[in-house]
Write a protein that holds these residues in place. Structure first.
Motif, PDB file in Angstrom:
ATOM      1  N   THR A   1       0.677  -1.138  -0.074  1.00 53.56           N
ATOM      2  CA  THR A   1       0.077   0.151   0.060  1.00 53.56           C
ATOM      3  C   THR A   1       0.573   1.491   0.068  1.00 53.56           C
ATOM      4  O   THR A   1       0.382   2.588  -0.485  1.00 53.56           O
ATOM      5  CB  THR A   1      -0.939  -0.059   1.100  1.00 53.56           C
ATOM      6  OG1 THR A   1      -0.302  -0.057   2.413  1.00 53.56           O
ATOM      7  CG2 THR A   1      -2.020  -1.159   1.037  1.00 53.56           C
ATOM      8  N   GLN A   2       2.228   1.183   0.455  1.00 48.61           N
ATOM      9  CA  GLN A   2       2.927   2.534   0.399  1.00 48.61           C
ATOM     10  C   GLN A   2       4.235   2.339  -0.362  1.00 48.61           C
ATOM     11  O   GLN A   2       4.517   3.431  -1.039  1.00 48.61           O
ATOM     12  CB  GLN A   2       3.158   2.515   1.894  1.00 48.61           C
ATOM     13  CG  GLN A   2       2.199   2.813   2.843  1.00 48.61           C
ATOM     14  CD  GLN A   2       2.592   3.099   4.242  1.00 48.61           C
ATOM     15  OE1 GLN A   2       3.801   3.606   4.499  1.00 48.61           O
ATOM     16  NE2 GLN A   2       1.696   3.249   5.242  1.00 48.61           N
ATOM     17  N   ALA A   3       4.788   1.208  -0.391  1.00 50.42           N
ATOM     18  CA  ALA A   3       6.209   1.120  -1.466  1.00 50.42           C
ATOM     19  C   ALA A   3       6.208  -0.320  -1.923  1.00 50.42           C
ATOM     20  O   ALA A   3       7.006  -1.171  -1.481  1.00 50.42           O
ATOM     21  CB  ALA A   3       7.053   1.481  -0.309  1.00 50.42           C
ATOM     22  N   PRO A   4       5.625  -0.730  -2.896  1.00 47.40           N
ATOM     23  CA  PRO A   4       5.421  -1.886  -3.616  1.00 47.40           C
ATOM     24  C   PRO A   4       7.072  -2.165  -4.205  1.00 47.40           C
ATOM     25  O   PRO A   4       7.461  -3.380  -3.819  1.00 47.40           O
ATOM     26  CB  PRO A   4       4.445  -2.060  -4.662  1.00 47.40           C
ATOM     27  CG  PRO A   4       3.598  -0.877  -4.136  1.00 47.40           C
ATOM     28  CD  PRO A   4       4.507   0.136  -3.576  1.00 47.40           C
ATOM     29  N   PHE A   5       7.708  -1.327  -4.582  1.00 45.97           N
ATOM     30  CA  PHE A   5       8.988  -1.475  -5.025  1.00 45.97           C
ATOM     31  C   PHE A   5       9.821  -0.550  -4.512  1.00 45.97           C
ATOM     32  O   PHE A   5      10.240   0.542  -4.625  1.00 45.97           O
ATOM     33  CB  PHE A   5       9.136  -1.429  -6.619  1.00 45.97           C
ATOM     34  CG  PHE A   5       8.495  -2.470  -7.193  1.00 45.97           C
ATOM     35  CD1 PHE A   5       8.945  -3.663  -7.371  1.00 45.97           C
ATOM     36  CD2 PHE A   5       7.258  -2.148  -7.664  1.00 45.97           C
ATOM     37  CE1 PHE A   5       8.441  -4.756  -8.071  1.00 45.97           C
ATOM     38  CE2 PHE A   5       6.438  -3.441  -8.440  1.00 45.97           C
ATOM     39  CZ  PHE A   5       7.096  -4.574  -8.716  1.00 45.97           C
ATOM     40  N   PRO A   6      10.389  -0.622  -3.232  1.00 49.37           N
ATOM     41  CA  PRO A   6      11.114   0.169  -2.239  1.00 49.37           C
ATOM     42  C   PRO A   6      12.495   0.637  -3.254  1.00 49.37           C
ATOM     43  O   PRO A   6      13.110  -0.399  -3.668  1.00 49.37           O
ATOM     44  CB  PRO A   6      11.463  -0.347  -1.185  1.00 49.37           C
ATOM     45  CG  PRO A   6      10.318  -1.385  -0.895  1.00 49.37           C
ATOM     46  CD  PRO A   6      10.282  -1.910  -2.409  1.00 49.37           C
TER      47      PRO A   6
ATOM     48  N   ILE B   1      -4.000   3.896  -4.486  1.00 45.58           N
ATOM     49  CA  ILE B   1      -3.345   3.992  -5.747  1.00 45.58           C
ATOM     50  C   ILE B   1      -2.130   2.945  -6.061  1.00 45.58           C
ATOM     51  O   ILE B   1      -1.950   2.627  -7.222  1.00 45.58           O
ATOM     52  CB  ILE B   1      -3.370   5.427  -6.162  1.00 45.58           C
ATOM     53  CG1 ILE B   1      -4.358   6.236  -6.041  1.00 45.58           C
ATOM     54  CG2 ILE B   1      -2.608   5.630  -7.697  1.00 45.58           C
ATOM     55  CD1 ILE B   1      -4.228   7.843  -6.195  1.00 45.58           C
ATOM     56  N   LYS B   2      -1.254   3.168  -5.018  1.00 41.21           N
ATOM     57  CA  LYS B   2      -0.120   2.305  -5.427  1.00 41.21           C
ATOM     58  C   LYS B   2      -0.404   0.824  -5.431  1.00 41.21           C
ATOM     59  O   LYS B   2       0.164  -0.049  -5.950  1.00 41.21           O
ATOM     60  CB  LYS B   2       0.873   2.496  -4.138  1.00 41.21           C
ATOM     61  CG  LYS B   2       1.374   3.854  -4.292  1.00 41.21           C
ATOM     62  CD  LYS B   2       2.456   4.320  -3.047  1.00 41.21           C
ATOM     63  CE  LYS B   2       3.010   5.515  -3.166  1.00 41.21           C
ATOM     64  NZ  LYS B   2       4.278   5.918  -2.253  1.00 41.21           N
TER      65      LYS B   2
ATOM     66  N   VAL C   1      -0.862  -4.296  -8.865  1.00 39.91           N
ATOM     67  CA  VAL C   1      -1.751  -5.456  -9.521  1.00 39.91           C
ATOM     68  C   VAL C   1      -1.647  -5.368 -10.915  1.00 39.91           C
ATOM     69  O   VAL C   1      -1.672  -6.336 -11.668  1.00 39.91           O
ATOM     70  CB  VAL C   1      -3.395  -5.382  -9.022  1.00 39.91           C
ATOM     71  CG1 VAL C   1      -3.950  -6.357  -9.608  1.00 39.91           C
ATOM     72  CG2 VAL C   1      -3.188  -5.407  -7.424  1.00 39.91           C
ATOM     73  N   LEU C   2      -1.737  -3.951 -11.332  1.00 38.87           N
ATOM     74  CA  LEU C   2      -1.606  -3.821 -12.932  1.00 38.87           C
ATOM     75  C   LEU C   2      -0.398  -4.248 -13.319  1.00 38.87           C
ATOM     76  O   LEU C   2      -0.175  -4.987 -14.570  1.00 38.87           O
ATOM     77  CB  LEU C   2      -1.893  -2.370 -13.198  1.00 38.87           C
ATOM     78  CG  LEU C   2      -3.440  -1.766 -12.889  1.00 38.87           C
ATOM     79  CD1 LEU C   2      -3.627  -0.231 -13.389  1.00 38.87           C
ATOM     80  CD2 LEU C   2      -4.441  -2.630 -13.841  1.00 38.87           C
TER      81      LEU C   2
ATOM     82  N   VAL D   1       7.805  -0.413 -15.087  1.00 39.13           N
ATOM     83  CA  VAL D   1       6.632  -0.729 -15.178  1.00 39.13           C
ATOM     84  C   VAL D   1       5.732  -0.116 -14.459  1.00 39.13           C
ATOM     85  O   VAL D   1       4.571   0.351 -14.571  1.00 39.13           O
ATOM     86  CB  VAL D   1       6.336  -2.194 -15.542  1.00 39.13           C
ATOM     87  CG1 VAL D   1       5.046  -2.470 -16.207  1.00 39.13           C
ATOM     88  CG2 VAL D   1       7.758  -2.650 -16.767  1.00 39.13           C
ATOM     89  N   TYR D   2       6.136  -0.494 -13.120  1.00 43.57           N
ATOM     90  CA  TYR D   2       5.119  -0.178 -12.061  1.00 43.57           C
ATOM     91  C   TYR D   2       5.269   1.543 -12.025  1.00 43.57           C
ATOM     92  O   TYR D   2       4.024   2.070 -11.625  1.00 43.57           O
ATOM     93  CB  TYR D   2       5.618  -0.767 -10.623  1.00 43.57           C
ATOM     94  CG  TYR D   2       5.050   0.117  -9.287  1.00 43.57           C
ATOM     95  CD1 TYR D   2       3.865   0.051  -8.895  1.00 43.57           C
ATOM     96  CD2 TYR D   2       6.035   1.119  -8.724  1.00 43.57           C
ATOM     97  CE1 TYR D   2       3.379   0.674  -7.888  1.00 43.57           C
ATOM     98  CE2 TYR D   2       5.381   1.758  -7.566  1.00 43.57           C
ATOM     99  CZ  TYR D   2       4.215   1.583  -7.193  1.00 43.57           C
ATOM    100  OH  TYR D   2       3.575   2.253  -6.108  1.00 43.57           O
ATOM    101  N   ASN D   3       6.304   1.895 -11.859  1.00 48.59           N
ATOM    102  CA  ASN D   3       6.106   3.741 -12.032  1.00 48.59           C
ATOM    103  C   ASN D   3       5.550   4.080 -13.154  1.00 48.59           C
ATOM    104  O   ASN D   3       4.745   5.135 -12.835  1.00 48.59           O
ATOM    105  CB  ASN D   3       7.667   4.047 -12.351  1.00 48.59           C
ATOM    106  CG  ASN D   3       8.597   3.848 -11.060  1.00 48.59           C
ATOM    107  OD1 ASN D   3       8.134   3.815  -9.585  1.00 48.59           O
ATOM    108  ND2 ASN D   3       9.842   3.527 -11.198  1.00 48.59           N
TER     109      ASN D   3
END
Length: 487
Positions: A223-228, A358-359, A364-365, A393-395
């Motif tokens: 929820t806050q940092a999926p890819f730190p 949103i993160k 998930v996308l 891709v996440y960014n």
């Protein structure tokens, strides 16, 4: 002139390495191996050689993929991976650390001989000669006997009395933030050696805190940092999760480095779990099929290319590009990952998912896109869902969601989508609202129910009385009838 006959037999060609090995008989004499034995030996050598070739080819493929990832997205890496460095670069980096140089003190005899030549220790005349209290020396469990011997020699040194007493010791990890707290106790092996720490090694209180902290940390990651972007960011979330777990359990337990390492490993675990759950959902939702048919393989490859163009898989109807961020696959992924039942993380720790961040949607996308990429060649292949491969891709998805929120701010479209995702997920978990069921239950019972119970008891009492009367009734004896028959 007749040709000259050779006086000695011609020398044989040297036998191959497989035939040089001699075998001894029962009597102790050496004999040459048989053809069968040579064949077995050569086959084993071929197997080893083929395995080495296979490992070399796999290592080259991994290095090629790493090089492509580094060249495509160098900002994701903190520095150039060591696998991509040349031999000269590695030699320059390790030339002063990979070699051990023997000194004179490495020889025990030289050390003993030069002991008397050590000059006396100098003392500052401004410091008064005081014999302070002896500070206990904490010896680590992994120290060997030589360290213990050195400690004994230091204790017996008379010159230490002329030095000021040591006043400070090393402070442990995060000692200032957890004062007057419970120190977790870790089980040790019988031999006292260090090994990999597991959750079962902690005491019951620390284990309970650790399990809760792991669940909270998983929620914080998604929820806050999926890819730190750094280890410091992961450690900050780990401390926050540990603090939250202590508050939930009402006990303050000290956070140790071993517990931090166990928490940090959950970041990759939760991403891998999401990817594993999204793989069958993506294949069945979009219609990817596993087959050896060239037609099916071509269809899968074309479908993956269409879904990747403009990220049309985020639409509810990809063909018409309508219903952006309303695809049912997004809802299915959220349901299966965090809202599977009432005991799932999305329900227990609902404050992190109300509404869906949103993160989390971007994560998930990104997992969906990774699953689509696995079918890019027409045949499903395993692609690692790592930060190096899919951080960029996440960014991209996260920035797209932010731009969508800014453009549709007057209508609050993204806020409505997030709320709808959360409410639908809770309904899927079997929870209608955020109010606990125990708080909404009606504990009041009407008086009419009591009156019905009294009437029911009275009816049961009357029925019992009638049965007793029937049992106590004496029927006339049949002896009189027998006398009449006799007369």
């Amino acid at each position: 002139m007749a040709p000259r006959k050779p006086t000695s037999k011609p020398k044989r060609a040297p036998s191959p390495p497989a035939a040089k090995q001699q075998v001894r008989t029962a009597s102790g004499r050496e004999r040459r191996p048989t053809e069968k034995e040579n064949y077995r030996l050569s086959e084993s050598q071929h197997v080893v050689h083929r395995q080495e070739i296979k490992e070399t080819r796999t290592a080259k493929q991994k290095k090629k993929a790493l090089k492509a990832a580094y060249q495509g997205h160098p900002d994701v890496f903190e520095k150039e991976p060591s696998e991509l460095l040349s031999d000269m670069d590695r030699q320059e980096d390790t030339m002063f650390s990979d070699h051990s140089v023997d000194t004179r003190l490495s020889n025990t005899n030289n050390l003993t001989f030069s002991t008397g030549k050590i000059p006396p220790r100098l003392r500052n005349p401004s410091i008064p000669i005081t014999k302070g209290p002896k500070v206990p020396h904490n010896v680590d469990e992994s120290t060997d006997d030589n360290d213990a011997a050195d400690d004994d020699n230091d204790d017996n040194d008379d010159n230490d009395e002329h030095l000021p007493a040591a006043q400070g010791t090393k402070r442990s990890f995060d000692d200032m933030s957890y004062e007057h707290t419970v120190v977790p106790k870790v089980k040790k092996d019988a031999d006292g050696l260090r090994r990999r720490v597991k959750a079962s090694d902690f005491d019951e209180i620390s284990k309970e805190i650790l399990i809760t902290a792991c669940s909270v940390y998983r929620c914080l990651i998604v929820t806050q940092a999926p890819f730190p972007d750094s280890v410091a960011a992961e450690t900050k979330l780990a401390k926050e999760a540990w603090r939250e777990a202590c508050q939930l359990k009402g006990v303050d337990v000290k956070l140790t480095p071993s517990a931090v390492n166990m928490l940090l490993k959950r970041a990759s675990h939760v991403r891998g779990e999401l990817k594993t759950k999204m793989r069958p959902l993506t294949a069945s939702f979009h219609g990817f099929r596993s087959s050896n048919s060239m037609e099916v393989i071509r269809s899968n490859r074309d479908l993956a290319e269409r879904l990747k163009i403009g990220s049309i898989f985020v639409f509810k109807d990809p063909s018409s590009k309508s219903g952006i961020y309303k695809t049912e696959l997004l809802q299915q992924g959220i349901n299966g990952m965090w809202f599977l039942n009432r005991s799932d993380e999305g329900v227990i720790y609902h404050k992190y998912f109300d509404p869906i961040p949103i993160k989390t949607i971007a994560l998930v996308l990104t997992a969906i896109e990774c699953c689509v990429d696995e079918w890019s060649q027409g045949i499903k292949e395993d692609i690692k869902f790592t930060s190096a491969s899919y951080g960029a891709v996440y960014n991209h998805h996260f920035s797209s969601l932010q731009r969508f929120d800014e453009r549709t701010a007057p209508y609050k479209l993204l806020s409505k989508i997030r709320i709808n995702l959360h409410d639908t997920a809770r309904f899927h978990a079997g929870v209608a609202s955020l109010i606990p069921l125990s708080a909404t239950s009606q504990a009041h019972i009407d008086d009419a129910a009591f009156e019905d119970a009294i009437r029911e008891y009275q009816r049961e009492g009357k029925d019992v009385a009638v049965e007793n009367e029937v049992e106590e009734y004496e029927y006339p004896s049949s002896e009189g009838e027998e006398l009449i028959d006799d007369e």
